[in-house]
Design a protein around this motif. Structure first.
Motif, mmCIF file in Angstrom:
data_model
loop_
_atom_site.group_PDB
_atom_site.id
_atom_site.type_symbol
_atom_site.label_atom_id
_atom_site.label_comp_id
_atom_site.label_asym_id
_atom_site.label_seq_id
_atom_site.Cartn_x
_atom_site.Cartn_y
_atom_site.Cartn_z
ATOM 1 N N ALA A 71 0.933 -1.023 0.098
ATOM 2 C CA ALA A 71 -0.003 -0.058 -0.053
ATOM 3 C C ALA A 71 1.067 1.326 0.022
ATOM 4 O O ALA A 71 1.996 1.071 0.664
ATOM 5 N N THR A 72 0.241 2.419 -0.880
ATOM 6 C CA THR A 72 0.933 3.620 -0.545
ATOM 7 C C THR A 72 0.028 4.923 -0.537
ATOM 8 O O THR A 72 -1.031 4.500 -1.039
ATOM 9 N N GLY A 106 -11.382 1.125 7.567
ATOM 10 C CA GLY A 106 -12.917 1.269 7.994
ATOM 11 C C GLY A 106 -13.016 2.557 8.540
ATOM 12 O O GLY A 106 -12.108 3.380 8.910
ATOM 13 N N GLY A 107 -14.252 2.828 8.907
ATOM 14 C CA GLY A 107 -14.580 4.084 9.634
ATOM 15 C C GLY A 107 -14.381 4.391 10.958
ATOM 16 O O GLY A 107 -13.779 5.370 11.463
ATOM 17 N N ASP A 147 -3.579 -0.130 13.241
ATOM 18 C CA ASP A 147 -4.801 -1.052 12.581
ATOM 19 C C ASP A 147 -4.321 -1.042 11.097
ATOM 20 O O ASP A 147 -4.556 -2.366 10.507
ATOM 21 N N VAL A 148 -3.995 -0.133 10.420
ATOM 22 C CA VAL A 148 -3.519 -0.074 8.998
ATOM 23 C C VAL A 148 -2.414 -1.142 8.777
ATOM 24 O O VAL A 148 -2.667 -2.351 8.086
ATOM 25 N N PHE A 149 -1.333 -1.103 9.610
ATOM 26 C CA PHE A 149 -0.323 -1.936 9.454
ATOM 27 C C PHE A 149 -0.599 -3.538 9.559
ATOM 28 O O PHE A 149 -0.412 -4.405 9.016
ATOM 29 N N LEU A 150 -1.376 -3.609 10.547
ATOM 30 C CA LEU A 150 -1.887 -5.067 11.001
ATOM 31 C C LEU A 150 -2.761 -5.535 9.993
ATOM 32 O O LEU A 150 -2.656 -6.775 9.451
ATOM 33 N N LEU A 196 -4.592 5.800 3.957
ATOM 34 C CA LEU A 196 -4.291 4.341 4.313
ATOM 35 C C LEU A 196 -5.161 3.928 5.489
ATOM 36 O O LEU A 196 -5.640 3.026 5.261
ATOM 37 N N LYS A 197 -5.655 4.837 6.377
ATOM 38 C CA LYS A 197 -6.668 4.667 7.577
ATOM 39 C C LYS A 197 -7.788 4.487 7.136
ATOM 40 O O LYS A 197 -8.691 3.507 7.365
#
Length: 295
Positions: free
Chosen positions: A216-217, A228-229, A280-283, A223-224
């Motif tokens: 992802a970039t 999700g919201g 959260d993004v990373f995981l 990214l967040k």
């Protein structure tokens, strides 16, 4: 220069039978802070080493400030500075002596070296410790000195490979301020980090890599939004985090997820609802990559 100061296309590298980089594409705009995120072994340091001409690629191309890292290696070296994972300073010398030595090795005259040393000591808040042996410096002071050494000769691109690893919170935030100041001076800062908050705070653009591939970039906000919201967190009475669940952020979806959770967990658990974080993004991204590799 305008446009992209770093362009990486189809970059591949393997050591023996292990593929470390598997078709990396990057475009780094001039004057930005660009963060490369990834777990240990993702290929971050190898990518930095290739871009800084320390390691040759197997396939693909890299251009820094318009120069090819293979055919224009000397011009690339004149366009970059590098601060590695470990401070490259002589502990037996003072901070002042370390800087003056690098100034002279970089071709500055004695007078120029004296002036530049004073400037850098002041800029990195090391004047009071200038004549103390580096072996007495704290980790944060050594890191500041290491970056100062990298900036003896001003270059358009600065590579920072995990610059704050092992530093305490105060030292880490002091380095964040320095990185912001470098950006204000028009220097492009390309940093690798394992600290998700660091990328969130500093980076204009973040690329996540896993197992040698870009997954992802985008900006931290972009990214967040992929996660999700809102995120629902469940805690027990000891404040231990039991579970996290992503939602779209709508009332309907949050209510549905809470109803689902109520049917499978203890009703005594406490609920917290928050915006997605870089954690959260990373995981989420690295978990998806792992799922693809296993399918």
């Amino acid at each position: 220069m305008r446009g992209n100061v770093i362009e990486v296309k189809g970059l591949r590298k393997k050591f023996g039978h292990q593929i470390v980089l598997d078709g990396i594409d990057l475009a780094v705009p001039t004057g930005t802070v660009y963060a490369l995120l990834g777990p240990n072994g993702a290929g971050k340091t190898t990518l930095i080493n290739i871009m800084s001409t320390l390691v040759a690629p197997d396939e693909g191309s890299v251009k820094i400030a318009g120069y090819d890292i293979v055919t224009d290696k000397n011009m690339v070296k004149r366009s970059i500075s590098l601060t590695g994972q470990f401070a490259a300073v002589d502990e037996m010398l003072t901070g002042e002596e370390n800087l003056r030595m690098i100034c002279r090795l970089s071709g500055l005259t004695v007078a120029e070296s004296n002036v530049r040393t004073v400037e850098l000591l002041q800029h990195f808040d090391l004047t009071a410790a200038a004549r103390k042996s580096v072996k007495t410096y704290s980790g944060g002071m050594r890191r500041r000195l290491d970056i100062a050494i990298s900036l003896v000769i001003s270059r358009p691109v600065l590579f920072l490979d995990e610059p704050t690893t092992g530093l305490d919170t105060i030292s880490r935030r002091a380095l964040w301020k320095i990185i912001d100041q470098l950006k204000e001076r028009g220097i492009t800062v390309f940093l690798t980090t394992q600290y998700l908050e660091e990328a969130d705070q500093l980076a204009d653009i973040i690329t996540v890599i896993d197992e040698g591939r870009v997954v992802a970039t985008g900006t931290a906000k972009e990214l967040k939004s992929r996660v999700g919201g809102e995120v629902i967190e469940l805690f027990n009475d000891k404040d231990d985090l039991i579970r996290t669940v992503s939602t779209t952020g709508s009332i309907h979806d949050i209510r549905q997820k809470l109803n689902e959770l109520a049917s499978i967990v203890s009703p005594e658990l406490r609920v917290n609802i928050r915006k997605p974080s870089m954690d959260d993004v990373f995981l989420a991204l690295t978990a998806k990559e792992m799922e693809r590799s296993l399918s």
